[in-house]
Scaffold this motif. Structure first.
Motif, mmCIF file in Angstrom:
data_model
loop_
_atom_site.group_PDB
_atom_site.id
_atom_site.type_symbol
_atom_site.label_atom_id
_atom_site.label_comp_id
_atom_site.label_asym_id
_atom_site.label_seq_id
_atom_site.Cartn_x
_atom_site.Cartn_y
_atom_site.Cartn_z
ATOM 1 N N ASP A 192 -2.945 -1.714 -8.517
ATOM 2 C CA ASP A 192 -3.038 -0.335 -8.071
ATOM 3 C C ASP A 192 -3.974 -0.277 -6.871
ATOM 4 O O ASP A 192 -4.621 -1.271 -6.525
ATOM 5 C CB ASP A 192 -3.564 0.558 -9.199
ATOM 6 C CG ASP A 192 -3.205 2.028 -9.014
ATOM 7 O OD1 ASP A 192 -2.516 2.373 -8.026
ATOM 8 O OD2 ASP A 192 -3.612 2.835 -9.870
ATOM 9 N N GLU A 197 12.013 -4.463 0.916
ATOM 10 C CA GLU A 197 11.774 -3.761 2.181
ATOM 11 C C GLU A 197 11.629 -4.734 3.352
ATOM 12 O O GLU A 197 12.019 -4.415 4.475
ATOM 13 C CB GLU A 197 10.539 -2.864 2.096
ATOM 14 C CG GLU A 197 10.389 -2.041 3.354
ATOM 15 C CD GLU A 197 9.619 -0.765 3.182
ATOM 16 O OE1 GLU A 197 9.103 -0.278 4.194
ATOM 17 O OE2 GLU A 197 9.540 -0.241 2.054
ATOM 18 N N GLU A 204 1.172 4.024 -2.965
ATOM 19 C CA GLU A 204 0.907 5.432 -2.632
ATOM 20 C C GLU A 204 2.062 6.301 -3.119
ATOM 21 O O GLU A 204 1.853 7.365 -3.698
ATOM 22 C CB GLU A 204 0.741 5.612 -1.121
ATOM 23 C CG GLU A 204 -0.554 5.099 -0.555
ATOM 24 C CD GLU A 204 -1.739 6.031 -0.761
ATOM 25 O OE1 GLU A 204 -1.567 7.145 -1.283
ATOM 26 O OE2 GLU A 204 -2.848 5.617 -0.408
ATOM 27 N N SER A 205 3.283 5.847 -2.894
ATOM 28 C CA SER A 205 4.468 6.610 -3.290
ATOM 29 C C SER A 205 4.639 6.667 -4.801
ATOM 30 O O SER A 205 5.106 7.677 -5.338
ATOM 31 C CB SER A 205 5.728 5.988 -2.689
ATOM 32 O OG SER A 205 5.674 6.057 -1.288
ATOM 33 N N SER A 206 4.277 5.595 -5.482
ATOM 34 C CA SER A 206 4.503 5.530 -6.929
ATOM 35 C C SER A 206 3.505 6.373 -7.711
ATOM 36 O O SER A 206 3.764 6.731 -8.847
ATOM 37 C CB SER A 206 4.440 4.086 -7.419
ATOM 38 O OG SER A 206 3.099 3.643 -7.496
ATOM 39 N N LYS A 207 2.353 6.646 -7.133
ATOM 40 C CA LYS A 207 1.301 7.458 -7.773
ATOM 41 C C LYS A 207 0.682 6.806 -8.999
ATOM 42 O O LYS A 207 -0.093 7.430 -9.708
ATOM 43 C CB LYS A 207 1.818 8.851 -8.150
ATOM 44 C CG LYS A 207 2.456 9.616 -7.015
ATOM 45 C CD LYS A 207 1.416 10.169 -6.091
ATOM 46 C CE LYS A 207 2.067 11.096 -5.083
ATOM 47 N NZ LYS A 207 1.527 11.026 -3.776
ATOM 48 N N ARG A 230 0.836 -1.199 0.000
ATOM 49 C CA ARG A 230 0.000 0.000 0.000
ATOM 50 C C ARG A 230 0.876 1.255 0.000
ATOM 51 O O ARG A 230 0.659 2.180 -0.782
ATOM 52 C CB ARG A 230 -0.936 -0.020 1.213
ATOM 53 C CG ARG A 230 -2.073 0.963 1.095
ATOM 54 C CD ARG A 230 -3.068 0.832 2.225
ATOM 55 N NE ARG A 230 -3.565 -0.531 2.340
ATOM 56 C CZ ARG A 230 -3.805 -1.146 3.498
ATOM 57 N NH1 ARG A 230 -3.605 -0.539 4.643
ATOM 58 N NH2 ARG A 230 -4.270 -2.377 3.512
ATOM 59 N N ASP A 231 1.880 1.277 0.855
ATOM 60 C CA ASP A 231 2.794 2.424 0.925
ATOM 61 C C ASP A 231 3.550 2.618 -0.393
ATOM 62 O O ASP A 231 3.727 3.745 -0.857
ATOM 63 C CB ASP A 231 3.805 2.244 2.062
ATOM 64 C CG ASP A 231 3.182 2.322 3.443
ATOM 65 O OD1 ASP A 231 2.008 2.764 3.572
ATOM 66 O OD2 ASP A 231 3.866 1.928 4.405
ATOM 67 N N THR A 232 3.973 1.518 -0.982
ATOM 68 C CA THR A 232 4.711 1.569 -2.250
ATOM 69 C C THR A 232 3.850 2.154 -3.360
ATOM 70 O O THR A 232 4.299 3.021 -4.124
ATOM 71 C CB THR A 232 5.213 0.167 -2.642
ATOM 72 O OG1 THR A 232 6.059 -0.327 -1.600
ATOM 73 C CG2 THR A 232 5.964 0.177 -3.962
#
Length: 90
Positions: free
Chosen positions: A66, A32, A14-17, A10-12
């Motif tokens: 996504d 990670e 979010e960061s990748s957009k 989820r964080d990845t």
């Protein structure tokens, strides 16, 4: 506290957009998590299952993943119908 594979995914995203191919997302998560080669192979199926069952993710064309919140319900239904009709034709 250590994050779960799903939290990292989820964080990845979010960061990748934007959406990511499954293997790229898995490599980012495994890195990670600090997985060695054996752990990388042993956990990939569980990660795919977790992504499929978690309501925060959507599987897009070409096995890209996504965050569901970036896509409308009608987009998801349309893609599902397209996949179903392609599979029915074969």
């Amino acid at each position: 506290m250590k994050k779960s594979m799903i939290q990292i995914a989820r964080d990845t995203l979010e960061s990748s957009k934007s959406a990511m191919p499954f293997l790229d997302l898995w490599k980012a998560v495994a890195s990670e998590m600090g997985f060695n080669e054996t752990q990388f192979e042993d956990n990939i199926a569980q990660f795919y299952t977790d992504l499929s069952l978690d309501g925060h993710f959507v599987n897009l064309e070409g096995n890209a993943w996504d965050l569901k919140k970036r896509h409308t319900l009608s987009e998801s239904i349309s893609r599902s119908e397209e996949r179903f009709s392609r599979n029915a034709e074969t």
